[in-house]
Design an enzyme around this catalytic site. Structure first.
Site, PDB file in Angstrom:
ATOM      1  N   GLU A  94      23.817 -12.403 -41.378  1.00 48.60           N
ATOM      2  CA  GLU A  94      24.715 -11.654 -42.276  1.00 48.60           C
ATOM      3  C   GLU A  94      24.037 -10.409 -42.864  1.00 48.60           C
ATOM      4  OE1 GLU A  94      27.889 -12.608 -42.533  1.00 48.60           O
ATOM      5  OE2 GLU A  94      27.497 -14.337 -41.260  1.00 48.60           O
ATOM      6  N   PHE A 115      30.427 -21.083 -48.707  1.00 45.93           N
ATOM      7  CA  PHE A 115      31.827 -20.865 -48.321  1.00 45.93           C
ATOM      8  C   PHE A 115      31.876 -19.793 -47.237  1.00 45.93           C
ATOM      9  CE2 PHE A 115      35.896 -18.621 -48.720  1.00 45.93           C
ATOM     10  CZ  PHE A 115      36.769 -19.694 -48.570  1.00 45.93           C
TER      11      PHE A 115
HETATM   12  C1  SIN Z   1      31.782 -15.199 -43.464  1.00 45.06           C
HETATM   13  O1  SIN Z   1      32.222 -15.557 -42.375  1.00 45.06           O
HETATM   14  O2  SIN Z   1      31.852 -15.963 -44.453  1.00 45.06           O
HETATM   15  C2  SIN Z   1      31.118 -13.867 -43.639  1.00 45.06           C
HETATM   16  C3  SIN Z   1      31.590 -12.802 -42.737  1.00 45.06           C
HETATM   17  C4  SIN Z   1      31.320 -13.037 -41.283  1.00 45.06           C
HETATM   18  O3  SIN Z   1      30.203 -13.426 -40.916  1.00 45.06           O
HETATM   19  O4  SIN Z   1      32.225 -12.821 -40.463  1.00 45.06           O
END
Ligand code: SIN
Length: 196
Positions: free
Chosen positions: A99, A24
């Site tokens: 991430e 998700f």
């Molecule tokens: C996400 O998008 O689900 C995690 C946060 C990001 O990479 O901006």
């Protein structure tokens, strides 16, 4: 907890034996899809809200001057709309790198909105990570974002692209749209000052 979560995420490989896993995305993972996926579907997860409370040392800021990006914060009864991607576990090597600045893979129930649900994963940067910045008024967050930039580009682009992607999903997110409104006002007043 260390900012770099790659090692911690490698240990969280509960889905390694599965052929496919749902992921998700609620931030840049909605609009910047630089990873392979089998299928993607709009979806939501419950009891979490999106907040610009995470510092970005590696994408939209630097360790000396972190930008602000979104994470999820627990809130009873909240619904967070985003995009779910069906991926193979091999893709996590690439995603863990992207991430790595504080985000941990967490298990979540993903709701596809048509009565279908699936267990999946979501990257969350909790208050325990060293890059967490925490709450601030939306106007202050907008000023911070307007002044930040990193290897992935200006922090403002992250916010504006996320807000656009959320509108395309019909997702009303008062926090994100409030920060966006403050940013747009700020950019307009900066342009006005430059022209005088
Ligand atoms: C996400 O998008 O689900 C995690 C946060 C990001 O990479 O901006």
């Amino acid at each position: 907890m260390s900012v770099d979560t790659r090692q911690a995420n490698r240990r969280r490989n509960r889905h390694a034996g599965q052929a496919q896993v749902w992921l998700f995305g609620y931030g840049s993972l909605i609009y910047k899809v630089d990873f392979p996926y089998i299928e993607r579907r709009p979806a939501c997860i419950r009891h979490w809200v999106r907040r610009f409370w995470q510092g970005s040392h590696d994408h939209r800021g630097t360790p000396q001057a972190p930008g602000r990006v979104v994470t999820l914060v627990p809130q009873p009864d909240a619904v967070c709309i985003g995009m779910a991607y069906l991926i193979t576990p091999a893709v996590f090597a690439q995603l863990d790198l992207r991430e790595k600045n504080g985000y941990l893979r967490c298990t979540t129930e993903i709701d596809f909105g048509n009565g279908e649900q699936a267990e999946g994963l979501v990257y969350i940067a909790t208050a325990e990570n060293a890059a967490f910045l925490g709450p601030a008024p939306e106007a202050e967050i907008a000023r911070h974002i307007a002044a930040s930039s990193g290897p992935s580009g200006p922090n403002r682009d992250y916010l504006l692209q996320l807000a656009t992607a959320l509108r395309e999903l019909d997702a009303h997110d008062p926090h994100v749209f409030d920060v966006e409104r403050h940013l747009i006002d700020l950019l307009a007043s900066q342009r006005g000052a430059d022209q005088r």
